[in-house]
Design a protein around this motif. Structure first.
Motif, PDB file in Angstrom:
ATOM      1  N   ALA A  54       9.763  14.595  -9.173  1.00 16.04           N
ATOM      2  CA  ALA A  54      10.398  14.712 -10.486  1.00 16.04           C
ATOM      3  C   ALA A  54       9.700  15.774 -11.330  1.00 16.04           C
ATOM      4  O   ALA A  54      10.353  16.555 -12.044  1.00 16.04           O
ATOM      5  CB  ALA A  54      10.379  13.360 -11.193  1.00 16.04           C
ATOM      6  N   ALA A  55       8.365  15.842 -11.267  1.00 16.20           N
ATOM      7  CA  ALA A  55       7.626  16.842 -12.033  1.00 16.20           C
ATOM      8  C   ALA A  55       7.937  18.256 -11.538  1.00 16.20           C
ATOM      9  O   ALA A  55       8.110  19.182 -12.337  1.00 16.20           O
ATOM     10  CB  ALA A  55       6.130  16.561 -11.941  1.00 16.20           C
ATOM     11  N   LEU A  56       8.022  18.433 -10.210  1.00 14.73           N
ATOM     12  CA  LEU A  56       8.361  19.746  -9.663  1.00 14.73           C
ATOM     13  C   LEU A  56       9.774  20.162 -10.047  1.00 14.73           C
ATOM     14  O   LEU A  56      10.031  21.336 -10.349  1.00 14.73           O
ATOM     15  CB  LEU A  56       8.188  19.749  -8.144  1.00 14.73           C
ATOM     16  CG  LEU A  56       6.749  19.731  -7.631  1.00 14.73           C
ATOM     17  CD1 LEU A  56       6.725  19.623  -6.113  1.00 14.73           C
ATOM     18  CD2 LEU A  56       6.007  20.967  -8.086  1.00 14.73           C
ATOM     19  N   ALA A  57      10.698  19.222 -10.041  1.00 12.74           N
ATOM     20  CA  ALA A  57      12.071  19.527 -10.439  1.00 12.74           C
ATOM     21  C   ALA A  57      12.122  19.943 -11.904  1.00 12.74           C
ATOM     22  O   ALA A  57      12.831  20.893 -12.272  1.00 12.74           O
ATOM     23  CB  ALA A  57      12.966  18.310 -10.192  1.00 12.74           C
ATOM     24  N   ALA A  82       0.828  -1.206   0.000  1.00 12.80           N
ATOM     25  CA  ALA A  82       0.000   0.000   0.000  1.00 12.80           C
ATOM     26  C   ALA A  82       0.861   1.253   0.000  1.00 12.80           C
ATOM     27  O   ALA A  82       0.512   2.259  -0.625  1.00 12.80           O
ATOM     28  CB  ALA A  82      -0.925  -0.017   1.217  1.00 12.80           C
ATOM     29  N   VAL A  83       1.989   1.199   0.668  1.00 14.06           N
ATOM     30  CA  VAL A  83       2.872   2.367   0.743  1.00 14.06           C
ATOM     31  C   VAL A  83       3.612   2.580  -0.567  1.00 14.06           C
ATOM     32  O   VAL A  83       3.887   3.711  -0.951  1.00 14.06           O
ATOM     33  CB  VAL A  83       3.865   2.199   1.925  1.00 14.06           C
ATOM     34  CG1 VAL A  83       4.962   3.227   1.885  1.00 14.06           C
ATOM     35  CG2 VAL A  83       3.108   2.306   3.239  1.00 14.06           C
ATOM     36  N   CYS A  84       3.921   1.499  -1.271  1.00 19.98           N
ATOM     37  CA  CYS A  84       4.699   1.618  -2.509  1.00 19.98           C
ATOM     38  C   CYS A  84       3.988   2.493  -3.533  1.00 19.98           C
ATOM     39  O   CYS A  84       4.639   3.269  -4.237  1.00 19.98           O
ATOM     40  CB  CYS A  84       4.981   0.238  -3.097  1.00 19.98           C
ATOM     41  SG  CYS A  84       6.279  -0.620  -2.226  1.00 19.98           S
ATOM     42  N   GLY A  85       2.676   2.365  -3.634  1.00 18.45           N
ATOM     43  CA  GLY A  85       1.947   3.220  -4.572  1.00 18.45           C
ATOM     44  C   GLY A  85       2.116   4.685  -4.227  1.00 18.45           C
ATOM     45  O   GLY A  85       2.344   5.520  -5.111  1.00 18.45           O
ATOM     46  N   GLY A  86       2.013   5.009  -2.959  1.00 23.51           N
ATOM     47  CA  GLY A  86       2.219   6.388  -2.522  1.00 23.51           C
ATOM     48  C   GLY A  86       3.638   6.858  -2.759  1.00 23.51           C
ATOM     49  O   GLY A  86       3.869   8.010  -3.131  1.00 23.51           O
ATOM     50  N   LEU A  87       4.609   5.974  -2.559  1.00 24.58           N
ATOM     51  CA  LEU A  87       6.006   6.349  -2.792  1.00 24.58           C
ATOM     52  C   LEU A  87       6.256   6.615  -4.268  1.00 24.58           C
ATOM     53  O   LEU A  87       6.976   7.549  -4.627  1.00 24.58           O
ATOM     54  CB  LEU A  87       6.940   5.248  -2.283  1.00 24.58           C
ATOM     55  CG  LEU A  87       7.008   5.090  -0.764  1.00 24.58           C
ATOM     56  CD1 LEU A  87       7.897   3.919  -0.398  1.00 24.58           C
ATOM     57  CD2 LEU A  87       7.528   6.354  -0.121  1.00 24.58           C
ATOM     58  N   VAL A  88       5.671   5.795  -5.140  1.00 25.51           N
ATOM     59  CA  VAL A  88       5.825   6.028  -6.576  1.00 25.51           C
ATOM     60  C   VAL A  88       5.189   7.358  -6.955  1.00 25.51           C
ATOM     61  O   VAL A  88       5.756   8.143  -7.720  1.00 25.51           O
ATOM     62  CB  VAL A  88       5.199   4.862  -7.380  1.00 25.51           C
ATOM     63  CG1 VAL A  88       5.100   5.200  -8.843  1.00 25.51           C
ATOM     64  CG2 VAL A  88       6.004   3.605  -7.179  1.00 25.51           C
TER      65      VAL A  88
END
Length: 152
Positions: free
Chosen positions: A101-104, A88-94
């Motif tokens: 990455a988008a903000l950068a 469940a956490v992996c989806g949030g981490l992705v």
């Protein structure tokens, strides 16, 4: 071919076997028989070679009942729950890494845009400084101001 080593005894005399003998017998306390509450039955067994052994029949000790084990151990349940939580956490981490990455990329594009605009403004200033495009030339000379009145 090699000379014999005479410092050692021959092999027949090198090995000596000693038999251990007890130094003393340890006196033990006399065994006092204790009468059981119920006298067990006497049993005789005939061995294959013809000897007869007589003795009391001893009932085997019954182990204490063990608490019923669950179908699935608690460790397995905890491991499974940990795996579900990690999934469940992996989806949030992705999603979080994608957002970072988008903000950068956005910040990088804004910096490039600012550099292009500022560079263009500098280029316009530098290139237009040498040309006269209908500009008015003003010659400044010494002016005299007396009693708040301009005399040019």
């Amino acid at each position: 071919m090699f000379p014999e080593n005479t410092a050692h005894r021959p092999a027949e005399q090198a090995v000596t076997i000693h038999q251990s003998t007890p130094l003393a017998t340890i006196p033990t306390a006399p065994v006092i028989p204790i009468q059981p509450g119920v006298v067990p039955a006497v049993t005789s067994i005939v061995l294959p070679d013809g000897r007869v052994i007589t003795g009391y029949a001893i009932e085997p000790a019954k182990p204490e009942p063990v608490a019923a084990k669950p179908v699935v151990s608690r460790v397995a349940v905890n491991i499974a729950l940990g795996g579900i939580g990690f999934g469940a956490v992996c989806g949030g981490l992705v999603l979080l890494t994608t957002l970072i990455a988008a903000l950068a990329a956005l910040v990088q594009q804004l910096i490039i845009l600012a550099a292009v605009i500022f560079g263009g403004w500098i280029a316009v200033q530098v290139l237009s400084a040498g040309r006269d495009r209908g500009a008015t030339t003003v010659n400044i000379r010494k002016a005299v101001i007396k009693r708040n009145h301009f005399h040019g």
